[in-house]
Every structure is written in C-alpha cells, then in structure tokens.
Design a protein around this motif. Structure first.
Motif, PDB file in Angstrom:
ATOM      1  N   LEU A  31      -2.058  12.151   0.341  1.00 50.82           N
ATOM      2  CA  LEU A  31      -1.273  10.945   0.079  1.00 50.82           C
ATOM      3  C   LEU A  31      -0.094  10.849   1.048  1.00 50.82           C
ATOM      4  CD1 LEU A  31      -1.209  11.091  -3.850  1.00 50.82           C
ATOM      5  CD2 LEU A  31      -2.732   9.733  -2.385  1.00 50.82           C
ATOM      6  N   SER A  32       0.537  11.989   1.312  1.00 40.90           N
ATOM      7  CA  SER A  32       1.665  12.003   2.245  1.00 40.90           C
ATOM      8  C   SER A  32       1.220  11.630   3.657  1.00 40.90           C
ATOM      9  CB  SER A  32       2.332  13.379   2.252  1.00 40.90           C
ATOM     10  OG  SER A  32       2.856  13.693   0.980  1.00 40.90           O
ATOM     11  N   VAL A  33       0.037  12.106   4.040  1.00 38.91           N
ATOM     12  CA  VAL A  33      -0.498  11.765   5.359  1.00 38.91           C
ATOM     13  C   VAL A  33      -0.768  10.261   5.442  1.00 38.91           C
ATOM     14  CG1 VAL A  33      -2.447  12.065   6.934  1.00 38.91           C
ATOM     15  CG2 VAL A  33      -1.469  14.049   5.764  1.00 38.91           C
ATOM     16  N   GLN A  34      -1.313   9.682   4.383  1.00 38.03           N
ATOM     17  CA  GLN A  34      -1.561   8.240   4.367  1.00 38.03           C
ATOM     18  C   GLN A  34      -0.254   7.464   4.467  1.00 38.03           C
ATOM     19  OE1 GLN A  34      -4.506   6.754   1.435  1.00 38.03           O
ATOM     20  NE2 GLN A  34      -4.970   8.902   1.002  1.00 38.03           N
ATOM     21  N   ILE A  35       0.794   7.968   3.813  1.00 37.76           N
ATOM     22  CA  ILE A  35       2.106   7.316   3.891  1.00 37.76           C
ATOM     23  C   ILE A  35       2.631   7.364   5.324  1.00 37.76           C
ATOM     24  CG2 ILE A  35       4.518   7.486   3.157  1.00 37.76           C
ATOM     25  CD1 ILE A  35       3.468   8.433   0.427  1.00 37.76           C
ATOM     26  N   LEU A  87       3.238   5.986  -2.868  1.00 37.14           N
ATOM     27  CA  LEU A  87       4.432   6.678  -3.363  1.00 37.14           C
ATOM     28  C   LEU A  87       4.372   6.861  -4.873  1.00 37.14           C
ATOM     29  CD1 LEU A  87       7.208   4.921  -1.220  1.00 37.14           C
ATOM     30  CD2 LEU A  87       6.454   7.305  -1.050  1.00 37.14           C
ATOM     31  N   ALA A  88       3.855   5.852  -5.591  1.00 29.99           N
ATOM     32  CA  ALA A  88       3.706   5.960  -7.039  1.00 29.99           C
ATOM     33  C   ALA A  88       2.697   7.039  -7.408  1.00 29.99           C
ATOM     34  CB  ALA A  88       3.290   4.610  -7.623  1.00 29.99           C
ATOM     35  N   GLN A  89       1.619   7.145  -6.636  1.00 30.55           N
ATOM     36  CA  GLN A  89       0.620   8.186  -6.898  1.00 30.55           C
ATOM     37  C   GLN A  89       1.207   9.580  -6.679  1.00 30.55           C
ATOM     38  OE1 GLN A  89      -2.972   7.445  -4.664  1.00 30.55           O
ATOM     39  NE2 GLN A  89      -3.186   5.357  -5.433  1.00 30.55           N
ATOM     40  N   VAL A  90       2.003   9.722  -5.632  1.00 27.37           N
ATOM     41  CA  VAL A  90       2.648  11.009  -5.378  1.00 27.37           C
ATOM     42  C   VAL A  90       3.579  11.370  -6.530  1.00 27.37           C
ATOM     43  CG1 VAL A  90       4.301  12.219  -3.892  1.00 27.37           C
ATOM     44  CG2 VAL A  90       2.486  10.842  -2.873  1.00 27.37           C
ATOM     45  N   LYS A  91       4.350  10.396  -6.985  1.00 25.97           N
ATOM     46  CA  LYS A  91       5.289  10.641  -8.083  1.00 25.97           C
ATOM     47  C   LYS A  91       4.555  11.031  -9.362  1.00 25.97           C
ATOM     48  CE  LYS A  91       9.150   8.510 -10.565  1.00 25.97           C
ATOM     49  NZ  LYS A  91       9.990   7.288 -10.706  1.00 25.97           N
ATOM     50  N   ALA A  92       3.442  10.326  -9.656  1.00 26.53           N
ATOM     51  CA  ALA A  92       2.679  10.630 -10.860  1.00 26.53           C
ATOM     52  C   ALA A  92       2.062  12.022 -10.786  1.00 26.53           C
ATOM     53  CB  ALA A  92       1.588   9.573 -11.058  1.00 26.53           C
ATOM     54  N   THR A  93       1.578  12.400  -9.626  1.00 22.08           N
ATOM     55  CA  THR A  93       0.969  13.727  -9.461  1.00 22.08           C
ATOM     56  C   THR A  93       2.000  14.827  -9.629  1.00 22.08           C
ATOM     57  OG1 THR A  93      -0.694  12.824  -7.942  1.00 22.08           O
ATOM     58  CG2 THR A  93      -0.347  15.206  -7.902  1.00 22.08           C
ATOM     59  N   LEU A  94       3.153  14.659  -9.010  1.00 25.31           N
ATOM     60  CA  LEU A  94       4.198  15.685  -9.086  1.00 25.31           C
ATOM     61  C   LEU A  94       4.833  15.772 -10.477  1.00 25.31           C
ATOM     62  CD1 LEU A  94       5.989  15.201  -5.647  1.00 25.31           C
ATOM     63  CD2 LEU A  94       4.297  16.934  -6.298  1.00 25.31           C
ATOM     64  N   SER A  95       4.733  14.681 -11.237  1.00 22.66           N
ATOM     65  CA  SER A  95       5.306  14.723 -12.586  1.00 22.66           C
ATOM     66  C   SER A  95       4.516  15.666 -13.497  1.00 22.66           C
ATOM     67  CB  SER A  95       5.318  13.314 -13.192  1.00 22.66           C
ATOM     68  OG  SER A  95       3.987  12.837 -13.410  1.00 22.66           O
ATOM     69  N   LYS A 116       0.833  -1.201   0.000  1.00 20.75           N
ATOM     70  CA  LYS A 116       0.000   0.000   0.000  1.00 20.75           C
ATOM     71  C   LYS A 116       0.867   1.250   0.000  1.00 20.75           C
ATOM     72  CE  LYS A 116      -3.770   2.444   0.417  1.00 20.75           C
ATOM     73  NZ  LYS A 116      -4.717   2.598  -0.716  1.00 20.75           N
ATOM     74  N   LYS A 117       1.947   1.221   0.733  1.00 17.24           N
ATOM     75  CA  LYS A 117       2.856   2.371   0.761  1.00 17.24           C
ATOM     76  C   LYS A 117       3.480   2.595  -0.613  1.00 17.24           C
ATOM     77  CE  LYS A 117       7.029   4.191   2.921  1.00 17.24           C
ATOM     78  NZ  LYS A 117       8.081   3.985   3.949  1.00 17.24           N
ATOM     79  N   GLN A 118       3.892   1.520  -1.274  1.00 15.21           N
ATOM     80  CA  GLN A 118       4.478   1.652  -2.602  1.00 15.21           C
ATOM     81  C   GLN A 118       3.471   2.242  -3.589  1.00 15.21           C
ATOM     82  OE1 GLN A 118       7.798   1.137  -3.147  1.00 15.21           O
ATOM     83  NE2 GLN A 118       7.718   0.864  -0.924  1.00 15.21           N
ATOM     84  N   GLN A 119       2.210   1.858  -3.459  1.00 10.98           N
ATOM     85  CA  GLN A 119       1.164   2.403  -4.332  1.00 10.98           C
ATOM     86  C   GLN A 119       1.010   3.904  -4.108  1.00 10.98           C
ATOM     87  OE1 GLN A 119      -2.716   0.801  -3.573  1.00 10.98           O
ATOM     88  NE2 GLN A 119      -3.691   1.869  -5.268  1.00 10.98           N
TER      89      GLN A 119
END
Length: 298
Positions: A163-167, A80-88, A75-78
């Motif tokens: 997303l960061s809070v969930q992480i 992190l991927a969402q954060v990366k996609a959003t920031l891209s 779940k954490k990896q998912q």
C-alpha cells in the motif's frame, strides 16, 4: 540629356561597386539556430490550467499549469485509509503483557521472601524451588507472548508495504500532473490549450534558450586551416537594405568531416563541392531569430 545620363552612369557604377563589395564582405554564411526543447505531458487527463503564450519567457522551475488529478487524489486517500485500518489491528504488546508482568513482579517478591525464610529455617528448600519455578514459568510466558504479538505486528506492517508503494507511485503521478517548466527560455510554439485532453508523451509546448544563439555556417576546405575553436569572429546580419548589424561571436565547434554544400548556402568559393560546418555562439540582443540568415567575417 547630359543631366539624365550622368546620374544614371554614376548610379550604375555605384551599384556595381556595392555588389562587388558585398561579395567580399563575408567568408562564410548560414542560419541561426538554438537548442529547442519540446515539453510533453507526463500524465494523462484534462489540462485544467496552462499559463503560457508563444513568445513568453519562462524560468526553470516555474509552475505553468496542471492536469486534472482528482482521481489520483481520491485513490491516495483510499490507500491511506487502508493503511490506517491495517495498522489499527496491531496488538499493544505492553498492554497485553501487563498482567503477566504483574504476576512476575509478585512471583519475584515471593521468591525473595521464601529465600529469606529459608535462611532462618522458616521455609523449606522445596518452597524456594517452587518459587523459582514460578518465576521461570511466568518469564517464559511473557517471552512467548511478546514473540507472538511481535510476529503479528510485523505481519501487519508487511501488509502495509504494498500500500505504501502504491501511495509513492500516486505521489509521483501527482507531481507529474503539475506542469513545471524545466528550461530557461522563450516559448516558441504552444501545442495545447486549457480543457484539452492530453496523454503521457503528448507535446504541450516548445521552448528554446535565446539569450545566446548559434549560427551554423559553412566554410571551404581552404578556410578550415585558418579557424579554430574559441576564435573570435564577426557575424553580420541585415539591418537595413544597405547596411548590416555586426555581432561578436566565438567559434564553439568545427566539424571534423566534410559535407556537400547545402543548397541554401553560398560560400566564398562557389566552385567548392564540399564544405565544413561550424557553430558560432553569439549573445542575442533580441534581434536575432531562429532561421535568420547570417554572414561571417573570419
């Protein structure tokens, strides 16, 4: 007949003397106790590792096992991927304003050249005004574009906050999936085993600090005036059938209210109905156990 009766008489007198002596040997009595801590699971799942046994001595901060956390990790990896996609999707403000910055540079050169020509009457005031206007327009375009791109960038950053809070929550759950002992002491009871399912709040083991142990004893009201906190006393425990082991102890607590004599406790004055509880701290050499009976000589 004389040879038989004489030893018997001596033995009888000796027994009576021993009983009488034992009655005056102590002023209070009680049982040993310790501060017991039940360590419970802080996460739900299957226990994958649990390195402890009853009687084992543990140190605070010692890792003794973990609870299955693979789903939390995924779940954490998912996230992190969402954060990366959003920031891209964040715009590159420098790159997107580069063309306007170049236009501004050229407009400033033209403005400067026109001003020089005007001084030598080779250009008109209108040409200089036009050059000034062109510089102002480009600057406003750059400011507007930077503002727009900045808003977009801030909006995307805001989208990553949940997303960061969930992480962070998952990181906390991952930490709690590790079973870390928090108390120096000896394992008294083990409640769980490897491959057993557990849940938040479910006991895993019980531990107590046994290097020092406490004797909870009871005294009468008449004895109360002869003791105080910090006073040194002698604690007696059975060693052999006819002897005691003696330990030095310090009174660390005296109850400020009376209670009825516990049924399992004998006091010096057997006629007393009310007694006061006291706690005596004793350094344990490993012989003293929780629940053992002890006697106190004040």
């Amino acid at each position: 007949m004389k040879r038989t009766l004489l030893p018997l008489a001596v033995l009888t007198l000796t027994s009576l003397f021993s009983c009488s002596k034992s009655e005056d040997r102590y002023d209070a009595s009680g049982t040993f106790e310790a501060v017991e801590t039940i360590v419970s699971a802080q996460a739900s799942g299957t226990i994958k590792e649990l390195n402890l046994e009853e009687g084992q001595v543990l140190k605070a901060g010692q890792a003794i096992g973990y609870i299955d956390s693979i789903q939390l990790y995924l779940k954490k990896q998912q996230l992190l991927a969402q954060v990366k996609a959003t920031l891209s999707s964040k715009p590159d403000i420098h790159a997107q304003t580069a063309a306007l910055q170049e236009q501004l540079y050229q407009a400033l050169r033209e403005q400067k050249r026109t001003a020089s020509l005007l001084k030598s009457d080779a250009a008109t005031q209108k040409q200089l005004d036009d050059a000034n206007t062109q510089v102002d327009v480009i600057r406003k375009q750059i400011t507007a574009l930077q503002s727009s791109l900045g808003i977009t960038s801030a909006s995307l950053n805001d989208q990553t906050v949940p997303l960061s809070v969930q992480i962070q929550q998952i990181d906390d759950q991952l930490r709690k999936s590790r079973i870390i002992n928090q108390v120096n002491g000896t394992v008294l009871t083990k409640y769980a085993e490897v491959n057993e399912g557990t849940d938040i709040g479910k006991p895993i083991y019980k531990i107590a600090e046994l290097n020092t142990i406490t004797l909870r004893a009871y005294i009468t009201g008449n004895q109360l005036f002869h003791i105080k906190v910090g006073q040194q006393v002698k604690v007696l425990v059975d060693d052999t059938k006819d002897s005691y082991k003696t330990y030095p102890g310090i009174i660390e607590w005296v109850s400020n209210k009376a209670e009825f004599t516990p049924k399992t406790i004998q006091t010096k004055d057997e006629r007393a109905n009310l007694v006061y509880a006291i706690k005596i701290r004793i350094k344990n050499d490993g012989y003293l156990k929780i629940g053992m009976y002890g006697e106190v000589k004040l």
